[in-house]
Scaffold this motif. Structure first.
Motif, short mmCIF file in Angstrom:
data_model
loop_
_atom_site.label_atom_id
_atom_site.label_comp_id
_atom_site.label_asym_id
_atom_site.label_seq_id
_atom_site.Cartn_x
_atom_site.Cartn_y
_atom_site.Cartn_z
N THR A 14 0.84 -1.20 0.00
CA THR A 14 0.00 0.00 0.00
C THR A 14 0.87 1.25 0.00
O THR A 14 0.64 2.19 -0.77
CB THR A 14 -0.94 0.01 1.22
N SER A 15 1.87 1.27 0.85
CA SER A 15 2.78 2.41 0.92
C SER A 15 3.48 2.63 -0.42
O SER A 15 3.59 3.77 -0.91
CB SER A 15 3.81 2.20 2.03
N ASP A 16 3.95 1.55 -1.03
CA ASP A 16 4.62 1.65 -2.34
C ASP A 16 3.69 2.20 -3.40
O ASP A 16 4.07 3.04 -4.22
CB ASP A 16 5.17 0.29 -2.78
N GLN A 17 2.45 1.73 -3.41
CA GLN A 17 1.48 2.20 -4.41
C GLN A 17 1.15 3.68 -4.19
O GLN A 17 1.05 4.45 -5.16
CB GLN A 17 0.21 1.36 -4.36
N LEU A 18 1.01 4.10 -2.95
CA LEU A 18 0.74 5.51 -2.66
C LEU A 18 1.91 6.39 -3.07
O LEU A 18 1.72 7.50 -3.58
CB LEU A 18 0.40 5.69 -1.18
N LYS A 19 3.12 5.90 -2.89
CA LYS A 19 4.30 6.64 -3.32
C LYS A 19 4.27 6.84 -4.84
O LYS A 19 4.54 7.93 -5.34
CB LYS A 19 5.57 5.89 -2.90
N ARG A 20 3.91 5.78 -5.56
CA ARG A 20 3.82 5.88 -7.02
C ARG A 20 2.73 6.85 -7.46
O ARG A 20 2.89 7.59 -8.42
CB ARG A 20 3.57 4.49 -7.63
N ILE A 21 1.61 6.85 -6.76
CA ILE A 21 0.52 7.78 -7.08
C ILE A 21 1.00 9.21 -6.93
O ILE A 21 0.75 10.06 -7.81
CB ILE A 21 -0.72 7.51 -6.19
N ARG A 22 1.69 9.51 -5.84
CA ARG A 22 2.19 10.88 -5.62
C ARG A 22 3.16 11.27 -6.73
O ARG A 22 3.13 12.39 -7.22
CB ARG A 22 2.87 10.98 -4.27
N LYS A 23 4.02 10.34 -7.14
CA LYS A 23 4.96 10.64 -8.23
C LYS A 23 4.22 10.90 -9.53
O LYS A 23 4.58 11.81 -10.28
CB LYS A 23 5.95 9.49 -8.42
N HIS A 24 3.19 10.12 -9.82
CA HIS A 24 2.41 10.33 -11.05
C HIS A 24 1.72 11.68 -11.05
O HIS A 24 1.67 12.36 -12.07
CB HIS A 24 1.39 9.22 -11.25
N VAL A 25 1.19 12.08 -9.90
CA VAL A 25 0.56 13.39 -9.79
C VAL A 25 1.58 14.48 -10.08
O VAL A 25 1.35 15.39 -10.88
CB VAL A 25 -0.09 13.59 -8.40
N ALA A 26 2.74 14.38 -9.43
CA ALA A 26 3.79 15.39 -9.62
C ALA A 26 4.32 15.39 -11.05
O ALA A 26 4.48 16.46 -11.66
CB ALA A 26 4.92 15.16 -8.63
N ASN A 27 4.59 14.20 -11.60
CA ASN A 27 5.14 14.10 -12.95
C ASN A 27 4.14 14.50 -14.02
O ASN A 27 4.52 14.88 -15.12
CB ASN A 27 5.65 12.69 -13.23
N GLY A 28 2.86 14.42 -13.69
CA GLY A 28 1.83 14.80 -14.64
C GLY A 28 1.60 16.30 -14.72
O GLY A 28 0.77 16.77 -15.49
N GLY A 29 2.34 17.05 -13.91
CA GLY A 29 2.21 18.49 -13.92
C GLY A 29 0.94 18.98 -13.25
O GLY A 29 0.48 20.09 -13.49
N HIS A 30 0.38 18.16 -12.39
CA HIS A 30 -0.89 18.50 -11.76
C HIS A 30 -0.74 18.92 -10.30
O HIS A 30 -1.73 19.01 -9.60
CB HIS A 30 -1.86 17.32 -11.83
N VAL A 31 0.47 19.16 -9.86
CA VAL A 31 0.69 19.45 -8.45
C VAL A 31 -0.10 20.68 -8.02
O VAL A 31 -0.77 20.67 -6.99
CB VAL A 31 2.19 19.62 -8.14
N ASP A 32 -0.06 21.74 -8.80
CA ASP A 32 -0.80 22.95 -8.43
C ASP A 32 -2.30 22.73 -8.42
O ASP A 32 -3.00 23.21 -7.54
CB ASP A 32 -0.47 24.11 -9.38
N GLN A 33 -2.79 21.99 -9.38
CA GLN A 33 -4.23 21.74 -9.48
C GLN A 33 -4.70 20.66 -8.50
O GLN A 33 -5.87 20.59 -8.16
CB GLN A 33 -4.62 21.32 -10.90
N MET A 34 -3.81 19.83 -8.06
CA MET A 34 -4.22 18.69 -7.26
C MET A 34 -3.50 18.64 -5.91
O MET A 34 -3.25 17.57 -5.37
CB MET A 34 -3.99 17.40 -8.04
N GLN A 35 -3.21 19.80 -5.34
CA GLN A 35 -2.51 19.81 -4.06
C GLN A 35 -3.26 19.04 -2.98
O GLN A 35 -2.65 18.34 -2.18
CB GLN A 35 -2.27 21.25 -3.60
N GLU A 36 -4.56 19.18 -2.96
CA GLU A 36 -5.35 18.48 -1.94
C GLU A 36 -5.26 16.97 -2.11
O GLU A 36 -5.10 16.24 -1.14
CB GLU A 36 -6.81 18.94 -1.98
N VAL A 37 -5.35 16.51 -3.36
CA VAL A 37 -5.24 15.07 -3.63
C VAL A 37 -3.86 14.58 -3.20
O VAL A 37 -3.73 13.57 -2.51
CB VAL A 37 -5.50 14.76 -5.12
N ASP A 38 -2.83 15.33 -3.57
CA ASP A 38 -1.47 14.95 -3.21
C ASP A 38 -1.30 14.91 -1.68
O ASP A 38 -0.69 14.00 -1.14
CB ASP A 38 -0.46 15.92 -3.83
#
Length: 74
Positions: A14-38
């Motif tokens: 679970t921890s590994d998958q959540l780490k990957r999700i955070r990386k995908h959010v950041a790498n997708g350029g959505h950090v500003d739009q998705m700060q709450e999700v991150d």
């Protein structure tokens, strides 16, 4: 039928998958739009890591034997 994973392995995955999700959010350029999700995903990862640390600590205290059944207490 698939083998039941231990709670430690479930938390580790679970921890590994959540780490990957955070990386995908950041790498997708959505950090500003998705700060709450991150932030929520980061919090979930932190909780999973804390739970894993507790389980591993119990395993160390019990010489590696951890109860991993439905009656085990958190």
């Amino acid at each position: 039928m698939a083998k039941k994973l231990s709670i430690a392995e479930t938390l580790r995955r679970t921890s590994d998958q959540l780490k990957r999700i955070r990386k995908h959010v950041a790498n997708g350029g959505h950090v500003d739009q998705m700060q709450e999700v991150d932030a929520l995903v980061g919090l979930a990862k932190e909780v999973a890591d804390r739970q894993l640390a507790g389980v591993e600590s119990l395993a160390d205290d019990n010489d590696g034997s951890v109860r991993d059944d439905d009656d085990a207490k958190d």
